[in-house]
Design an enzyme around this catalytic site. Structure first.
Site, mmCIF file in Angstrom:
data_model
loop_
_atom_site.group_PDB
_atom_site.id
_atom_site.type_symbol
_atom_site.label_atom_id
_atom_site.label_comp_id
_atom_site.label_asym_id
_atom_site.label_seq_id
_atom_site.Cartn_x
_atom_site.Cartn_y
_atom_site.Cartn_z
ATOM 1 N N ALA A 141 4.765 14.055 2.750
ATOM 2 C CA ALA A 141 3.325 13.861 2.982
ATOM 3 C C ALA A 141 3.112 12.567 3.766
ATOM 4 C CB ALA A 141 2.576 13.820 1.651
ATOM 5 N N GLU B 51 4.643 9.775 1.520
ATOM 6 C CA GLU B 51 5.772 10.354 0.776
ATOM 7 C C GLU B 51 6.662 11.100 1.761
ATOM 8 O OE1 GLU B 51 4.271 12.762 -2.423
ATOM 9 O OE2 GLU B 51 3.142 11.084 -3.287
ATOM 10 N N GLU C 297 -0.627 4.452 10.108
ATOM 11 C CA GLU C 297 -2.094 4.482 9.914
ATOM 12 C C GLU C 297 -2.730 5.545 10.815
ATOM 13 O OE1 GLU C 297 -4.210 0.833 9.225
ATOM 14 O OE2 GLU C 297 -2.371 -0.161 8.615
ATOM 15 N N PHE D 60 0.883 -1.172 0.000
ATOM 16 C CA PHE D 60 0.000 0.000 0.000
ATOM 17 C C PHE D 60 0.918 1.219 0.000
ATOM 18 C CE2 PHE D 60 -2.286 3.131 2.728
ATOM 19 C CZ PHE D 60 -3.544 3.160 2.133
ATOM 20 N N GLN E 296 3.160 -6.321 46.865
ATOM 21 C CA GLN E 296 1.968 -5.577 46.440
ATOM 22 C C GLN E 296 2.281 -4.579 45.322
ATOM 23 O OE1 GLN E 296 0.134 -3.996 49.988
ATOM 24 N NE2 GLN E 296 -1.091 -5.836 50.246
ATOM 25 N N LEU F 114 1.164 4.978 -0.062
ATOM 26 C CA LEU F 114 0.495 6.263 0.107
ATOM 27 C C LEU F 114 1.490 7.338 0.560
ATOM 28 C CD1 LEU F 114 -2.268 7.798 0.296
ATOM 29 C CD2 LEU F 114 -2.461 6.960 2.645
HETATM 30 C C1 LIG Z 1 7.080 0.889 10.332
HETATM 31 C C2 LIG Z 1 6.270 1.754 9.429
HETATM 32 C C3 LIG Z 1 5.549 1.183 8.383
HETATM 33 C C4 LIG Z 1 4.816 1.993 7.507
HETATM 34 N N1 LIG Z 1 4.163 1.399 6.445
HETATM 35 C C5 LIG Z 1 3.537 2.211 5.541
HETATM 36 C C6 LIG Z 1 2.947 1.622 4.354
HETATM 37 O O1 LIG Z 1 2.957 0.411 4.137
HETATM 38 N N2 LIG Z 1 2.389 2.475 3.435
HETATM 39 C C7 LIG Z 1 2.352 3.827 3.622
HETATM 40 O O2 LIG Z 1 1.829 4.519 2.761
HETATM 41 N N3 LIG Z 1 2.895 4.399 4.739
HETATM 42 C C8 LIG Z 1 3.483 3.620 5.692
HETATM 43 N N4 LIG Z 1 4.056 4.177 6.821
HETATM 44 C C9 LIG Z 1 4.053 5.634 6.957
HETATM 45 C C10 LIG Z 1 3.189 6.141 8.072
HETATM 46 O O3 LIG Z 1 1.838 6.076 7.728
HETATM 47 C C11 LIG Z 1 3.694 7.572 8.400
HETATM 48 O O4 LIG Z 1 4.955 7.416 9.038
HETATM 49 C C12 LIG Z 1 2.728 8.320 9.290
HETATM 50 O O5 LIG Z 1 1.558 8.659 8.577
HETATM 51 C C13 LIG Z 1 3.363 9.599 9.850
HETATM 52 O O6 LIG Z 1 3.908 10.360 8.815
HETATM 53 P P1 LIG Z 1 5.402 10.908 8.946
HETATM 54 O O7 LIG Z 1 6.299 9.766 9.305
HETATM 55 O O8 LIG Z 1 5.715 11.680 7.712
HETATM 56 O O9 LIG Z 1 5.370 11.858 10.197
HETATM 57 P P2 LIG Z 1 4.863 13.375 10.223
HETATM 58 O O10 LIG Z 1 3.669 13.527 9.361
HETATM 59 O O11 LIG Z 1 6.035 14.242 9.999
HETATM 60 O O12 LIG Z 1 4.407 13.502 11.734
HETATM 61 C C14 LIG Z 1 5.356 13.514 12.800
HETATM 62 C C15 LIG Z 1 4.618 13.543 14.105
HETATM 63 O O13 LIG Z 1 3.858 14.722 14.179
HETATM 64 C C16 LIG Z 1 2.771 14.502 15.064
HETATM 65 N N5 LIG Z 1 1.562 15.039 14.405
HETATM 66 C C17 LIG Z 1 1.024 14.675 13.224
HETATM 67 N N6 LIG Z 1 -0.051 15.425 12.943
HETATM 68 C C18 LIG Z 1 -0.194 16.292 13.979
HETATM 69 C C19 LIG Z 1 -1.092 17.335 14.280
HETATM 70 N N7 LIG Z 1 -2.093 17.634 13.445
HETATM 71 N N8 LIG Z 1 -0.934 18.026 15.446
HETATM 72 C C20 LIG Z 1 0.067 17.748 16.274
HETATM 73 N N9 LIG Z 1 0.954 16.746 16.068
HETATM 74 C C21 LIG Z 1 0.846 16.051 14.922
HETATM 75 C C22 LIG Z 1 2.697 12.999 15.325
HETATM 76 O O14 LIG Z 1 3.212 12.729 16.619
HETATM 77 C C23 LIG Z 1 3.601 12.417 14.277
HETATM 78 O O15 LIG Z 1 4.198 11.220 14.719
HETATM 79 C C24 LIG Z 1 4.764 3.380 7.722
HETATM 80 C C25 LIG Z 1 5.466 3.946 8.786
HETATM 81 C C26 LIG Z 1 6.209 3.153 9.627
HETATM 82 C C27 LIG Z 1 6.957 3.798 10.772
#
Ligand SMILES: Cc1cc2nc3c(=O)[nH]c(=O)nc-3n(C[C@H](O)[C@H](O)[C@H](O)COP(=O)(O)OP(=O)(O)OC[C@H]3O[C@@H](n4cnc5c(N)ncnc54)[C@H](O)[C@@H]3O)c2cc1C
Length: 388
Positions: free
Chosen positions: A137, A134, A368, A130, A284, A132
């Site tokens: 993003a 970037e 997710e 899957f 305890q 999604l």
């Molecule tokens: C082991 C692993 C497997 C994955 N597998 C997949 C996959 O198969 N396919 C796929 O498409 N993606 C996958 N992902 C990606 C995953 O969905 C993203 O890492 C996730 O959506 C977070 O995006 P980012 O890493 O860019 O963090 P960022 O978007 O930079 O976010 C960083 C942090 O900001 C905080 N944050 C986010 N939004 C807000 C907000 N509105 N307000 C305040 N704090 C906020 C959260 O604590 C977050 O952890 C995977 C990630 C990991 C770690």
């Protein structure tokens, strides 16, 4: 058996209990604590094993395409993930990714797409991914920039994806790309890209604290037939959200499985470990810790299976699923940490189940939809319609 006692709750039917008992026996014999330094080979093997045993049929939708039901039964999905995660994190990973990777096809694939991929996914003969996220993003996924321009009867993909589970071993990737029907989320479509398609490459394998196949992908003038588009043009974002909606509750179930395993390990250690003339469990302070762990687990289980049950009744589970994921993943982290503490120094030795769980649970609080994203979803749902 204690680990399956909650299956007596009214959320479940006899078929869930029968399924759980059979899977429990299978998992205990076939995948308990499996590990291999070659995670690619192990995950390929696990997908095949899960397929041959018939478990993957619960992760795809459509009886005529290898699924056990036309709509994925959320409780089955959750029970499967909870049991597999308790026995082996990678078995859960292999199971879940087959479902998540093919989810958009189950939900909105054409008859040809469904016929081509779903039976093979269900048999463990084709590995799904899957794609999604970037680099720019992740949480803000509607900001994705990977292009999916339509050129006659072809879609031309250009851009990058990252954090793609099964990246490097998948046979096909469901890629969400900007097709430009409208600005923002309504301008995204989903495309099936087969491994080996010219212009598609794995640019980096990503090593994480709980290793599993994970990669960065690049598309350079990568052409696929428009018939590989899933759903109509511009429906990709909605489709991604619908797919995540099915699987989000199951992430909570996986966290629950990890937490239950930590509880089992912690109880076993506390009752065996002698100190100060008694056992660790006789104190305890230890009992308070165990009580907190058990309460956290049951709260998470109630929220998880409430959301799964509601979804199976056809109800919207936006807030319940977010609550389940939030409570189960955060709670599991605390339960596992407490279990590790009961082990003392032994808890941080590589290869100990609690040490492995300590690493495995961490990313469930991020992917997710990170915990903060779940909080925002719950808050938004609470305030909806209240006006001001
Ligand atoms: C082991 C692993 C497997 C994955 N597998 C997949 C996959 O198969 N396919 C796929 O498409 N993606 C996958 N992902 C990606 C995953 O969905 C993203 O890492 C996730 O959506 C977070 O995006 P980012 O890493 O860019 O963090 P960022 O978007 O930079 O976010 C960083 C942090 O900001 C905080 N944050 C986010 N939004 C807000 C907000 N509105 N307000 C305040 N704090 C906020 C959260 O604590 C977050 O952890 C995977 C990630 C990991 C770690």
């Amino acid at each position: 058996m204690r680990a399956l006692e909650h299956l007596r709750w009214p959320f479940f039917e006899e078929r869930h209990r029968a399924f759980a008992a059979t899977l429990e026996t299978w998992a205990a014999h076939e995948v308990r604590d499996v590990h291999d330094t070659d995670v690619d080979a192990l995950c390929r093997r696990l997908v095949r094993q899960l397929g041959v045993a018939g478990w993957l049929r619960h992760a795809v939708g459509g009886i005529e395409h290898g699924g056990t039901a036309d709509l994925i039964d959320t409780r089955m999905l959750c029970v499967a993930r909870e049991i597999l995660a308790r026995h082996a994190g990678l078995a859960d990973f292999a199971f879940a990714m087959q479902g998540l990777g093919s989810g958009a096809i189950s939900l909105a694939g054409t008859p040809e797409q469904r016929q081509r991929w779903l039976p093979r996914v269900a048999r463990g003969e084709a590995i799904a991914a899957f794609a999604l996220s970037e680099p720019e993003a992740g949480s803000d996924v509607a900001a994705l920039t990977c292009a999916g321009r339509i050129d006659g009867d072809q879609a031309v993909l250009d851009g990058e994806k990252t954090w793609i589970s099964n990246g490097g071993i998948a046979d096909f990737y469901v890629v969400f790309a900007r097709s430009g029907e409208a600005p923002g989320a309504p301008g995204i479509s989903a495309f099936i890209v087969e491994a080996g398609t010219p212009g598609f490459e794995i640019t980096e394998r990503i090593d994480v604290i709980a290793p599993h196949p994970l990669a960065k992908l690049r598309f350079t003038n990568c052409r696929v037939p428009v018939s590989n588009r899933i759903g109509a043009g511009g429906e990709g974002f909605k489709l991604a959200m619908r797919t995540l909606d099915v699987f989000r509750t199951s992430v909570a179930a996986a966290a629950l499985g990890f937490a239950r395993r930590a509880m089992e390990e912690g109880l076993a250690r506390a009752t065996k470990r002698k100190m100060f003339g008694q056992t660790l469990a006789d104190f305890q302070l230890t009992q308070a810790k165990l009580a907190q762990m058990a309460t956290t687990i049951d709260s998470a289980a109630l929220l998880t299976y409430r959301a799964a049950w509601q979804r199976d009744q056809g109800e919207s589970v936006t807030a319940p699923a977010a609550m389940a994921k939030l409570a189960a993943t955060e709670g599991a982290q605390q339960v596992i940490d407490a279990a590790l503490q009961l082990f003392g120094g032994l808890g941080v030795v590589s290869g100990q189940p609690v040490e492995r769980l300590y690493r495995e649970i961490r990313s469930l609080r991020i992917y997710e939809g990170a915990t903060e994203v779940q909080q925002l979803i719950i808050g938004r749902e609470l305030l909806k319609g209240l006006g001001g």
